[in-house]
Scaffold this active site. Structure first.
Site, PDB file in Angstrom:
ATOM      1  N   HIS A  43      -2.403  -1.616  -2.688  1.00 43.99           N
ATOM      2  CA  HIS A  43      -2.233  -2.902  -1.997  1.00 43.99           C
ATOM      3  C   HIS A  43      -2.295  -2.650  -0.489  1.00 43.99           C
ATOM      4  O   HIS A  43      -2.969  -3.361   0.232  1.00 43.99           O
ATOM      5  CB  HIS A  43      -0.893  -3.528  -2.413  1.00 43.99           C
ATOM      6  N   GLU A 126      -5.512  -6.116   5.265  1.00 44.81           N
ATOM      7  CA  GLU A 126      -4.499  -5.056   5.315  1.00 44.81           C
ATOM      8  C   GLU A 126      -4.638  -4.234   6.591  1.00 44.81           C
ATOM      9  O   GLU A 126      -3.643  -3.806   7.181  1.00 44.81           O
ATOM     10  CB  GLU A 126      -4.597  -4.169   4.069  1.00 44.81           C
ATOM     11  N   HIS A 130      -1.439  -4.340   8.919  1.00 39.31           N
ATOM     12  CA  HIS A 130      -0.654  -3.098   8.869  1.00 39.31           C
ATOM     13  C   HIS A 130      -1.366  -1.917   9.538  1.00 39.31           C
ATOM     14  O   HIS A 130      -0.740  -1.117  10.228  1.00 39.31           O
ATOM     15  CB  HIS A 130      -0.332  -2.746   7.417  1.00 39.31           C
TER      16      HIS A 130
HETATM   17  P1  5GP Z   1       6.460 -10.385   0.000  1.00 40.17           P
HETATM   18  O1  5GP Z   1       7.224 -11.468   0.658  1.00 40.17           O
HETATM   19  O2  5GP Z   1       5.424 -10.832  -0.960  1.00 40.17           O
HETATM   20  O3  5GP Z   1       7.303  -9.242  -0.503  1.00 40.17           O
HETATM   21  O4  5GP Z   1       5.635  -9.711   1.175  1.00 40.17           O
HETATM   22  C1  5GP Z   1       4.663 -10.418   1.878  1.00 40.17           C
HETATM   23  C2  5GP Z   1       4.011  -9.488   2.841  1.00 40.17           C
HETATM   24  O5  5GP Z   1       4.917  -9.056   3.850  1.00 40.17           O
HETATM   25  C3  5GP Z   1       3.508  -8.183   2.237  1.00 40.17           C
HETATM   26  O6  5GP Z   1       2.253  -8.315   1.697  1.00 40.17           O
HETATM   27  C4  5GP Z   1       3.477  -7.279   3.419  1.00 40.17           C
HETATM   28  O7  5GP Z   1       2.331  -7.516   4.195  1.00 40.17           O
HETATM   29  C5  5GP Z   1       4.695  -7.713   4.167  1.00 40.17           C
HETATM   30  N1  5GP Z   1       5.874  -6.920   3.749  1.00 40.17           N
HETATM   31  C6  5GP Z   1       6.817  -7.259   2.819  1.00 40.17           C
HETATM   32  N2  5GP Z   1       7.761  -6.310   2.722  1.00 40.17           N
HETATM   33  C7  5GP Z   1       7.403  -5.350   3.603  1.00 40.17           C
HETATM   34  C8  5GP Z   1       7.988  -4.113   3.976  1.00 40.17           C
HETATM   35  O8  5GP Z   1       9.041  -3.693   3.492  1.00 40.17           O
HETATM   36  N3  5GP Z   1       7.333  -3.400   4.929  1.00 40.17           N
HETATM   37  C9  5GP Z   1       6.184  -3.833   5.506  1.00 40.17           C
HETATM   38  N4  5GP Z   1       5.615  -3.045   6.428  1.00 40.17           N
HETATM   39  N5  5GP Z   1       5.613  -4.988   5.189  1.00 40.17           N
HETATM   40  C10 5GP Z   1       6.212  -5.738   4.246  1.00 40.17           C
HETATM   41  P1  5GP Z   2       0.421  -8.996   2.110  1.00 38.91           P
HETATM   42  O1  5GP Z   2       1.132  -9.288   0.859  1.00 38.91           O
HETATM   43  O2  5GP Z   2       0.035  -7.596   2.465  1.00 38.91           O
HETATM   44  O3  5GP Z   2       0.741  -9.860   3.309  1.00 38.91           O
HETATM   45  O4  5GP Z   2      -1.001  -9.569   1.781  1.00 38.91           O
HETATM   46  C1  5GP Z   2      -1.526  -9.907   0.606  1.00 38.91           C
HETATM   47  C2  5GP Z   2      -2.641 -10.827   1.009  1.00 38.91           C
HETATM   48  O5  5GP Z   2      -3.872 -10.273   0.581  1.00 38.91           O
HETATM   49  C3  5GP Z   2      -2.476 -12.173   0.385  1.00 38.91           C
HETATM   50  O6  5GP Z   2      -2.860 -13.152   1.332  1.00 38.91           O
HETATM   51  C4  5GP Z   2      -3.440 -12.149  -0.749  1.00 38.91           C
HETATM   52  O7  5GP Z   2      -4.026 -13.401  -0.971  1.00 38.91           O
HETATM   53  C5  5GP Z   2      -4.483 -11.150  -0.304  1.00 38.91           C
HETATM   54  N1  5GP Z   2      -4.976 -10.369  -1.446  1.00 38.91           N
HETATM   55  C6  5GP Z   2      -6.270 -10.215  -1.767  1.00 38.91           C
HETATM   56  N2  5GP Z   2      -6.387  -9.469  -2.869  1.00 38.91           N
HETATM   57  C7  5GP Z   2      -5.135  -9.138  -3.256  1.00 38.91           C
HETATM   58  C8  5GP Z   2      -4.619  -8.385  -4.340  1.00 38.91           C
HETATM   59  O8  5GP Z   2      -5.334  -7.845  -5.204  1.00 38.91           O
HETATM   60  N3  5GP Z   2      -3.279  -8.253  -4.408  1.00 38.91           N
HETATM   61  C9  5GP Z   2      -2.446  -8.817  -3.478  1.00 38.91           C
HETATM   62  N4  5GP Z   2      -1.130  -8.634  -3.621  1.00 38.91           N
HETATM   63  N5  5GP Z   2      -2.893  -9.549  -2.455  1.00 38.91           N
HETATM   64  C10 5GP Z   2      -4.233  -9.708  -2.339  1.00 38.91           C
END
Ligand code: 5GP
Ligand code: 5GP
Length: 236
Positions: A43, A126, A130
């Site tokens: 991811h 990504e 990040h």
């Molecule tokens: P979710 O709310 O789905 O856990 O996270 C949404 C997004 O926030 C992730 O895809 C990632 O980009 C960022 N994120 C969530 N938790 C963490 C973390 O512990 N560390 C970092 N660097 N990013 C995070």
């Molecule tokens: P994060 O959770 O790192 O912020 O980002 C995830 C983002 O990438 C979401 O906006 C999601 O729509 C996109 N994305 C594209 N492909 C994937 C996948 O295979 N898995 C996840 N978790 N997110 C994806």
């Protein structure tokens, strides 16, 4: 590359189980390259602080306002952040820079989102969110993530402990954590989600990596995981 080096403490190498991404109520789509293998997929490689800096406002903003507003908020100031993100929005991922990695990225970092079906868009997202904070160049960022995944094959590690994909079996969460600790030598964080029937399943594994991106470390933080005592590993 941003002008100042980001000071973070470690990386998460986050990998998703495709079966658990796809069997939720939301479903999934396969990328242009076709159905990925029944293997964990990357991811992201996320720079992280061992402690949130300042208040928890970033998390609050994200929860209340959603991702876009949270990104806007985090751009406002450096206080209250749990990790750095969007360190250089002008630094967009170049297909040319990673051209020798694309075949491997297609296999190991496929998108399963129905947004575009183009894995390159997932990699670009990504990278921007990040990767621009990683102090790595584009090629190095993706190459290191691929190397780390290959060095610690989660699917094989779990299978070696008898934890194999099944739509009926459940596994104790501690046996999953123990298998990964045994197989990699380091403790990881686990995240679960729910299938369409509401059953908890292993969704993502967070391996922790030192800030030089050389070796795994024990995860300095344990996180809220949405897991229950027993979890599924659904067939993909
Ligand atoms: P979710 O709310 O789905 O856990 O996270 C949404 C997004 O926030 C992730 O895809 C990632 O980009 C960022 N994120 C969530 N938790 C963490 C973390 O512990 N560390 C970092 N660097 N990013 C995070
Ligand atoms: P994060 O959770 O790192 O912020 O980002 C995830 C983002 O990438 C979401 O906006 C999601 O729509 C996109 N994305 C594209 N492909 C994937 C996948 O295979 N898995 C996840 N978790 N997110 C994806």
């Amino acid at each position: 590359v941003s002008s100042t080096a980001e000071k973070f403490d470690f990386f998460y190498l986050v990998q998703q189980w495709p079966g658990s991404f796809c069997d939720t109520r939301q479903g999934c789509c396969f990328p242009d390259a076709g159905k990925p293998a029944a293997d964990f997929g990357i991811h992201g490689l996320w720079p992280n602080y061992a402690k949130c800096r300042g208040s928890q406002l970033q998390g609050l903003a994200r929860a209340v306002l959603g991702e876009d507003a949270a990104a806007l908020f985090s751009a406002v100031g450096r206080r209250g952040r749990c990790w750095p993100e969007y360190c250089n929005d002008g630094n967009t991922l170049s297909p040319w820079e990673i051209r020798d990695l694309v075949a491997s990225l297609d296999r190991n970092w496929p998108t399963l989102s129905c947004k575009s079906g183009r894995s390159f868009e997932f990699w670009s997202y990504e990278w921007k969110k990040h990767g621009t904070c990683s102090n790595l160049e584009q090629h190095e960022y993706f190459a290191r993530a691929l190397e780390l995944k290959a060095a610690h094959n989660l699917t094989a590690i779990l299978a070696g402990a008898g934890i194999v994909p099944s739509n009926t079996e459940t596994y104790s969460l501690s046996s999953v954590g123990d298998a990964i600790a045994q197989g990699t030598g380091f403790t990881a964080n686990l995240e679960c989600n729910r299938d369409a029937d509401g059953e908890a399943q292993l969704f993502q594994v967070y391996l922790c990596v030192d800030r030089e991106v050389k070796q795994l470390i024990d995860c300095p933080l344990s996180m809220r995981s949405k897991c229950t005592d027993r979890v599924k590993l659904p067939v993909f």
